[in-house]
Design a protein around this motif. Structure first.
Motif, PDB file in Angstrom:
ATOM      1  N   LEU A  76       0.915  -1.246  -0.056  1.00  0.00           N
ATOM      2  CA  LEU A  76       0.033  -0.030   0.020  1.00  0.00           C
ATOM      3  C   LEU A  76       0.736   1.292  -0.055  1.00  0.00           C
ATOM      4  O   LEU A  76       0.468   2.391  -0.498  1.00  0.00           O
ATOM      5  CB  LEU A  76      -1.051   0.129   1.370  1.00  0.00           C
ATOM      6  CG  LEU A  76      -2.366  -0.675   0.971  1.00  0.00           C
ATOM      7  CD1 LEU A  76      -3.204  -0.916   2.256  1.00  0.00           C
ATOM      8  CD2 LEU A  76      -3.240   0.094   0.028  1.00  0.00           C
ATOM      9  N   GLY A  77       2.020   1.053   0.753  1.00  0.00           N
ATOM     10  CA  GLY A  77       2.952   2.307   0.588  1.00  0.00           C
ATOM     11  C   GLY A  77       3.717   2.505  -0.591  1.00  0.00           C
ATOM     12  O   GLY A  77       4.197   3.484  -0.851  1.00  0.00           O
ATOM     13  N   GLY A 123       3.350   2.722  -3.987  1.00  0.00           N
ATOM     14  CA  GLY A 123       3.009   3.366  -4.966  1.00  0.00           C
ATOM     15  C   GLY A 123       3.659   4.853  -4.729  1.00  0.00           C
ATOM     16  O   GLY A 123       3.833   5.530  -5.948  1.00  0.00           O
ATOM     17  N   ILE A 124       3.833   5.202  -3.644  1.00  0.00           N
ATOM     18  CA  ILE A 124       4.073   6.739  -3.412  1.00  0.00           C
ATOM     19  C   ILE A 124       5.359   6.943  -3.841  1.00  0.00           C
ATOM     20  O   ILE A 124       5.798   8.153  -4.047  1.00  0.00           O
ATOM     21  CB  ILE A 124       3.886   6.981  -1.842  1.00  0.00           C
ATOM     22  CG1 ILE A 124       2.675   6.437  -1.408  1.00  0.00           C
ATOM     23  CG2 ILE A 124       4.080   8.572  -1.686  1.00  0.00           C
ATOM     24  CD1 ILE A 124       1.555   7.068  -1.959  1.00  0.00           C
ATOM     25  N   ALA A 152       6.956   6.766  -6.252  1.00  0.00           N
ATOM     26  CA  ALA A 152       7.312   6.688  -7.789  1.00  0.00           C
ATOM     27  C   ALA A 152       8.564   7.263  -8.141  1.00  0.00           C
ATOM     28  O   ALA A 152       9.088   7.887  -7.275  1.00  0.00           O
ATOM     29  CB  ALA A 152       5.894   7.263  -8.393  1.00  0.00           C
ATOM     30  N   PRO A 153       9.179   7.022  -9.430  1.00  0.00           N
ATOM     31  CA  PRO A 153      10.209   7.644  -9.949  1.00  0.00           C
ATOM     32  C   PRO A 153      10.147   9.130  -9.569  1.00  0.00           C
ATOM     33  O   PRO A 153       9.390   9.812 -10.128  1.00  0.00           O
ATOM     34  CB  PRO A 153      10.380   7.194 -11.480  1.00  0.00           C
ATOM     35  CG  PRO A 153       9.279   6.334 -11.464  1.00  0.00           C
ATOM     36  CD  PRO A 153       8.329   6.278 -10.245  1.00  0.00           C
ATOM     37  N   GLY A 154      10.995   9.451  -8.996  1.00  0.00           N
ATOM     38  CA  GLY A 154      11.172  11.177  -8.906  1.00  0.00           C
ATOM     39  C   GLY A 154      10.388  11.691  -7.891  1.00  0.00           C
ATOM     40  O   GLY A 154      10.636  12.644  -7.298  1.00  0.00           O
ATOM     41  N   ALA A 155       9.391  10.959  -7.185  1.00  0.00           N
ATOM     42  CA  ALA A 155       8.552  11.599  -6.161  1.00  0.00           C
ATOM     43  C   ALA A 155       9.238  11.796  -4.949  1.00  0.00           C
ATOM     44  O   ALA A 155      10.087  10.775  -4.662  1.00  0.00           O
ATOM     45  CB  ALA A 155       7.295  10.585  -5.956  1.00  0.00           C
ATOM     46  N   GLN A 156       9.000  12.574  -3.844  1.00  0.00           N
ATOM     47  CA  GLN A 156       9.795  12.409  -2.776  1.00  0.00           C
ATOM     48  C   GLN A 156       9.157  11.381  -1.929  1.00  0.00           C
ATOM     49  O   GLN A 156       8.003  11.117  -1.890  1.00  0.00           O
ATOM     50  CB  GLN A 156       9.416  14.000  -2.066  1.00  0.00           C
ATOM     51  CG  GLN A 156       9.910  15.012  -2.889  1.00  0.00           C
ATOM     52  CD  GLN A 156      11.630  15.165  -2.940  1.00  0.00           C
ATOM     53  OE1 GLN A 156      12.257  14.903  -2.100  1.00  0.00           O
ATOM     54  NE2 GLN A 156      11.861  15.313  -4.303  1.00  0.00           N
ATOM     55  N   GLY A 178       6.358  11.395   1.691  1.00  0.00           N
ATOM     56  CA  GLY A 178       4.888  11.168   1.850  1.00  0.00           C
ATOM     57  C   GLY A 178       4.567   9.475   2.246  1.00  0.00           C
ATOM     58  O   GLY A 178       3.418   9.571   3.026  1.00  0.00           O
ATOM     59  N   GLU A 237       3.930   9.250   5.991  1.00  0.00           N
ATOM     60  CA  GLU A 237       2.876   9.908   6.626  1.00  0.00           C
ATOM     61  C   GLU A 237       1.720   9.102   6.229  1.00  0.00           C
ATOM     62  O   GLU A 237       0.885   8.922   7.046  1.00  0.00           O
ATOM     63  CB  GLU A 237       2.932  11.408   5.864  1.00  0.00           C
ATOM     64  CG  GLU A 237       3.736  12.129   6.512  1.00  0.00           C
ATOM     65  CD  GLU A 237       4.193  13.609   5.568  1.00  0.00           C
ATOM     66  OE1 GLU A 237       3.055  13.893   4.750  1.00  0.00           O
ATOM     67  OE2 GLU A 237       5.110  14.165   5.958  1.00  0.00           O
ATOM     68  N   ILE A 238       1.556   8.552   4.978  1.00  0.00           N
ATOM     69  CA  ILE A 238       0.632   7.849   4.587  1.00  0.00           C
ATOM     70  C   ILE A 238       0.456   6.652   5.507  1.00  0.00           C
ATOM     71  O   ILE A 238      -0.664   6.090   6.016  1.00  0.00           O
ATOM     72  CB  ILE A 238       0.225   7.555   3.079  1.00  0.00           C
ATOM     73  CG1 ILE A 238       0.128   9.051   2.451  1.00  0.00           C
ATOM     74  CG2 ILE A 238      -0.474   6.611   2.778  1.00  0.00           C
ATOM     75  CD1 ILE A 238      -0.220   9.000   0.951  1.00  0.00           C
ATOM     76  N   ASP A 298      -1.177   7.452   8.541  1.00  0.00           N
ATOM     77  CA  ASP A 298      -2.528   7.690   8.558  1.00  0.00           C
ATOM     78  C   ASP A 298      -3.303   6.466   8.471  1.00  0.00           C
ATOM     79  O   ASP A 298      -4.452   6.287   8.694  1.00  0.00           O
ATOM     80  CB  ASP A 298      -2.871   8.499   7.104  1.00  0.00           C
ATOM     81  CG  ASP A 298      -2.438  10.018   7.315  1.00  0.00           C
ATOM     82  OD1 ASP A 298      -2.067  10.175   8.705  1.00  0.00           O
ATOM     83  OD2 ASP A 298      -2.403  10.670   6.436  1.00  0.00           O
ATOM     84  N   LEU A 299      -2.674   5.268   8.066  1.00  0.00           N
ATOM     85  CA  LEU A 299      -3.380   3.962   7.804  1.00  0.00           C
ATOM     86  C   LEU A 299      -3.792   3.571   9.291  1.00  0.00           C
ATOM     87  O   LEU A 299      -5.037   3.106   9.268  1.00  0.00           O
ATOM     88  CB  LEU A 299      -2.652   3.189   7.529  1.00  0.00           C
ATOM     89  CG  LEU A 299      -2.042   2.913   6.031  1.00  0.00           C
ATOM     90  CD1 LEU A 299      -1.166   2.091   5.569  1.00  0.00           C
ATOM     91  CD2 LEU A 299      -3.437   2.864   5.103  1.00  0.00           C
ATOM     92  N   ASP A 341      -5.395   5.414  11.436  1.00  0.00           N
ATOM     93  CA  ASP A 341      -6.327   6.270  11.783  1.00  0.00           C
ATOM     94  C   ASP A 341      -7.595   6.190  10.818  1.00  0.00           C
ATOM     95  O   ASP A 341      -7.400   5.838   9.827  1.00  0.00           O
ATOM     96  CB  ASP A 341      -6.087   7.919  11.643  1.00  0.00           C
ATOM     97  CG  ASP A 341      -4.805   8.194  12.552  1.00  0.00           C
ATOM     98  OD1 ASP A 341      -4.782   7.671  13.504  1.00  0.00           O
ATOM     99  OD2 ASP A 341      -3.988   9.064  12.235  1.00  0.00           O
TER     100      ASP A 341
END
Lengths: 448, 135
Positions: A311-312, A314-315, A317-321, A324, A327-328, A331-332, A334
């Protein structure tokens, strides 16, 4: 070069509108509202607000359509949260299909006409905040809403003419919004004496402020408008209750829930409602529906395998910081925003219904005696406004002051108004204070 | 701008486009897009989607950057692709998937929107959302 801000297109505006809708569906309307501000600017820079006749008819149609979709979202926010709306000051023609005619207006045409009327109201309020609205004006607007609905395709008006889910959804959404707007229009009449106070001399609407009589003392019309307001508040709740079994996913709509819950609380604080079994049934129905919804929406939160790496994944992704991701994952643990704000409304509704059903019912009137003497209520004025710290006097303060602060409660999310978010909730609900308590949930009136 | 160089990643994703398309596009059209219509002509939108899928399949899923600098991955414009991802996200949210999964989809959006837009916009539309939606 594909930067959506340096090279915006009509599709960019559409994409942002869809995303904005996704965000508000997720009970995150605060973020959606801010995003909408940028979307409006993109639309302005594309000139969507003006009629340019050098576009081909199809392109012209699309531009008008997207403009009104934008105004649609904007007007929801400006009405529900009393925010200024920049789309009210300009606008294009309603995009009618080539074969459109009165009696056959599509759902989007009908809704856009209602939005246009709403924008007119909001504009009037922005430009002439001191102006009062007269009964004839209210009636004219109200009749216009009724005409728009009557001009719609048959399935929008007649349940028996709906043969698929889409038709039902369109009919109920139109019913919900048109009833809500009509109730807002007639809402000044809630200041009038309820019919039960017949022993009192008929004085019509009393001025809230001495220097500004609000509505001419035409008590017959006023009491009709009052009934109309109550009727339409009930219709809002009925539409939502009917929507639920037809399409559970559609009933997740934030604006639908928001309007239904505010209609429910406004209805609950009216004297007629206390002894009206129909109102009690509607409110209990709404509680049941929201309760079921909350149960289903929160069930998934308990699942342990939420923390599975997939679940984590995908965040990052190439180039993505990758910031996130963590944090996500956090959040899971909550419950979703969704469930949190829903739970608050549910709790309040439950208390309201319990208080209405309590044995004290029929004893002491929860309405202060001042009410029957047409003086202002100590805690809630006749417009259902709270004269407390939450909304304060309604001097339309656009400086993002108190209203914003309380609505943008913890974590910057614009939740439906709940006493839990205003710090005034601690106490119990009972029949004697039910009006006051429920009043804490009532949204400010669209106008005075 | 890293957008153009990064584009092949779209093609490289192992995505069940068809399944996802059927699932999320239909949910968008039938639920969110019905209540709040932003796309007047969903039929031609779907036709565009089919064009994209056909072209993608014909090219074996490999995107070749064009030489004239105008990027049209699989025959659609990038702004249309942006709209498609937004629609699919909305469809995912309108779907009957579990609450947490739906919320995550839009969280990805909000997170990216909070970051400097010029940097992230294309990323959002091209990588993160599809992975989240289809992965």
């Amino acid at each position: 070069m594909t930067n959506f801000l340096t090279h915006p297109s009509v599709e960019t505006v559409q994409a942002f509108l869809v995303i904005g809708n996704v965000l508000s569906f997720n009970m995150n309307p605060g973020v959606s509202y801010i995003l909408l501000g940028m979307t409006v600017r993109i639309a302005f820079s594309l000139g969507l607000q003006t009629e340019c006749h050098h576009f081909a008819p199809a392109e012209q149609y699309l531009r008008r359509y997207v403009w009104w979709a934008l105004a649609w979202q904007d007007s929801h926010f400006s009405i529900s949260y009393d925010r200024p709306s920049s789309t009210t000051l300009c606008g294009t023609e309603i995009p009618y299909r080539r074969n459109s005619s009165p009696g056959h207006r599509s759902y989007s045409e009908s809704m856009m006409r209602i939005i246009k009327l709403t924008q007119e109201l909001v504009r009037g309020r922005i430009l002439m905040s001191k102006a009062s609205t007269t009964i004839p004006q209210i009636i004219a607007y109200k009749d216009e809403v009724a005409r728009i609905v009557a001009d719609g395709e048959i399935h929008l008006r007649d349940r028996n003419q709906c043969f698929n889910q889409t038709q039902h959804l369109q009919r109920l959404a139109l019913k919900l919004h048109s009833s809500y707007i009509t109730s807002e229009l007639c809402r000044p009449a809630l200041k009038s004496i309820p019919p039960s106070s017949k022993s009192e001399p008929v004085v019509g609407l009393s001025p809230v402020r001495g220097d500004r009589p609000f509505i001419s003392p035409d008590s017959l019309t006023t009491s009709q408008l009052r009934q109309e307001c109550l009727l339409n508040l009930k219709r809002v709740i009925k539409a939502y209750l009917e929507l639920q079994p037809i399409c559970f996913e559609a009933a997740r709509s934030w604006i639908g829930i928001q309007r239904t819950v505010s209609a429910a609380f406004l209805l609950a604080v009216q004297e007629e409602s206390l002894q009206d079994p129909n109102v009690h049934a509607l409110l209990r129905g709404l509680e049941a529906v929201i309760s079921e919804r909350t149960r289903i929406e929160t069930t998934f939160c308990d699942t342990k395998d939420l923390h599975s790496p997939t679940l984590g994944e995908g965040i990052t992704a190439p180039g993505a910081q990758s910031t996130g991701s963590r944090e996500i994952d956090q959040d899971l643990a909550d419950p979703p925003n969704w469930a949190r704000s829903l739970t608050k409304s549910l709790k309040a509704l439950g208390k309201l219904n319990a208080a209405l059903a309590s044995p004290a019912n029929g004893g002491v009137s929860p309405y202060p005696s001042a009410y029957e003497q047409s003086g202002p209520l100590p805690s809630i004025d006749y417009a259902g406004r709270i004269l407390g710290p939450r909304s304060g006097p309604r001097t339309v303060d656009y400086s993002l002051g108190s209203t914003l602060k309380s609505e943008m409660s913890a974590s910057g999310k614009m939740l439906p108004i709940t006493p839990e978010s205003t710090g005034t909730s601690g106490g119990e609900w009972n029949f004697c204070n039910v009006v006051e308590r429920a009043g804490e949930f009532v949204q400010p009136a669209l106008w005075e | 701008m890293r957008t153009v160089e990064s584009e092949p990643h779209i093609a490289g994703l192992k995505i069940e486009w068809l399944t996802a398309r059927d699932r999320f596009f239909t949910f968008y059209r039938n639920v969110a897009g019905t209540i709040y219509p932003v796309i007047p002509d969903t039929a031609s939108f779907e036709a565009n989607l089919n064009t994209l899928l056909t072209n993608r399949s014909l090219s074996g899923g490999v995107h070749v950057s064009s030489s004239d600098g105008v990027e049209r991955p699989f025959g659609v414009s990038l702004s249309w692709l942006g709209l498609l991802f937004a629609v699919l996200a909305s469809g995912s949210q309108s779907s009957n998937s579990p609450a947490k999964e739906r919320e995550l989809t839009s969280q990805v959006y909000s997170e990216l929107h909070l970051q400097p837009v010029s940097e992230c916009q294309c990323l959002l539309f091209q990588f993160v959302v599809p992975i989240r939606l289809f992965g």
